[in-house]
Scaffold this active site. Structure first.
Site, PDB file in Angstrom:
ATOM      1  N   GLU A 150       2.966 -13.130  10.718  1.00 36.17           N
ATOM      2  CA  GLU A 150       1.664 -13.808  10.833  1.00 36.17           C
ATOM      3  C   GLU A 150       0.576 -12.947  11.463  1.00 36.17           C
ATOM      4  O   GLU A 150      -0.579 -13.294  11.446  1.00 36.17           O
ATOM      5  CB  GLU A 150       1.813 -15.098  11.647  1.00 36.17           C
ATOM      6  CG  GLU A 150       2.841 -16.056  11.095  1.00 36.17           C
ATOM      7  CD  GLU A 150       2.540 -16.499   9.677  1.00 36.17           C
ATOM      8  OE1 GLU A 150       1.376 -16.813   9.405  1.00 36.17           O
ATOM      9  OE2 GLU A 150       3.467 -16.513   8.866  1.00 36.17           O
ATOM     10  N   ARG A 178      -7.399  10.203  -4.776  1.00 38.99           N
ATOM     11  CA  ARG A 178      -8.232  10.605  -5.920  1.00 38.99           C
ATOM     12  C   ARG A 178      -9.370  11.534  -5.491  1.00 38.99           C
ATOM     13  O   ARG A 178      -9.934  12.242  -6.309  1.00 38.99           O
ATOM     14  CB  ARG A 178      -8.786   9.373  -6.647  1.00 38.99           C
ATOM     15  CG  ARG A 178      -7.685   8.534  -7.295  1.00 38.99           C
ATOM     16  CD  ARG A 178      -8.222   7.369  -8.092  1.00 38.99           C
ATOM     17  NE  ARG A 178      -8.867   7.782  -9.326  1.00 38.99           N
ATOM     18  CZ  ARG A 178     -10.168   7.733  -9.556  1.00 38.99           C
ATOM     19  NH1 ARG A 178     -10.989   7.270  -8.656  1.00 38.99           N
ATOM     20  NH2 ARG A 178     -10.644   8.151 -10.706  1.00 38.99           N
TER      21      ARG A 178
END
Ligand code: ADE
Length: 237
Positions: A117, A154
């Site tokens: 959580e 990238r």
């Protein structure tokens, strides 16, 4: 560029590393991805990484002591200015193409990924940045870490074919396609028959007239953006 991921599911990262362009970049040593099993820094026989929240409430919370030990150990004794520790959380700053470009200037990124959580808040003072990959909640930070690694990779020279294919990308602040989505692309066959449907490649793309093709593409991209992402048109990226 080095990426480390602290996680209780190191196999998610290890499996991802073996695939396609990332695997090639890894083999060429352009990037290095390492998964670290958080349980390695536990001291009890159950290898406990989480506990119940003080004050009550649902779910379990990742323990600060184990995570801080892991962060310190993975970082090492000296931390260069070009190393950043990043916590993945839906409560973080939203990760964008421009954030990716900024982070790509680092030498090393250490991702702290949680399940359950949430985190004991005291972990925050041991991280440099907190990022969310979008306004939705996942089961944990592993996929967000991989999304960030792939996007940032990238920008690492040599990872994708032509450097201009990154610079000109949609969502890049200084790219020529900054606030516009990609134009539609086609490849063979010229006529595609699927059941009763016949789909043809737009004639202009077969014309060989590059000026007309460019105008058509710009027009298509603009129309698509207006339809799908009107919020992008006047947005400051
Ligand atoms: N953990 C769970 N959901 C997340 C999100 N959207 N971004 C980053 N970390 C997360």
């Amino acid at each position: 560029m080095k990426f480390d991921v602290i996680t209780i599911f190191p196999e998610m990262v290890e499996d991802y590393k073996k695939i396609s362009i990332i695997a090639r970049a890894h083999a060429k040593k352009l990037i290095q991805i390492k998964a670290h099993n958080l349980r390695k820094w536990t001291t009890d026989s159950h290898q406990t990484v989480d506990d119940r929240p003080y004050g009550g409430g649902f779910g379990m919370v990742l323990k600060a002591d184990v995570m801080i030990k892991a962060i310190k150990s993975v970082t090492g004794k000296t931390k260069s200015k070009k190393t950043k520790v990043i916590l993945l959380t839906p409560a973080g700053k939203v990760f964008t193409q421009n954030e990716a470009k900024k982070l790509a200037k680092s030498d090393r990124l250490i991702f702290v990924s949680g399940r359950y959580e949430g985190f004991d808040e005291r972990i925050s003072s041991f991280v440099d940045e907190e990022y969310s990959i979008g306004d939705y909640v996942l089961m944990g930070g592993e996929l967000p870490a991989l999304v960030m690694i792939e996007t940032i990779s990238r920008f690492v020279p040599g990872v994708v074919g032509k450097s201009e294919s990154v610079a000109g990308d949609t969502f890049s602040k200084d790219g020529k396609n900054a606030n516009i989505l990609e134009y539609p692309q086609y490849t063979r066959p010229e006529v595609l028959k699927i059941g009763k449907k016949t789909m043809k490649v737009p004639k202009v793309l077969l014309s060989g007239n590059h000026a007309e093709i460019e105008i058509w593409r710009a027009d298509q991209a603009l129309n698509k953006t207006k339809k799908v992402r009107p919020d992008l048109i006047n947005k400051e990226l």
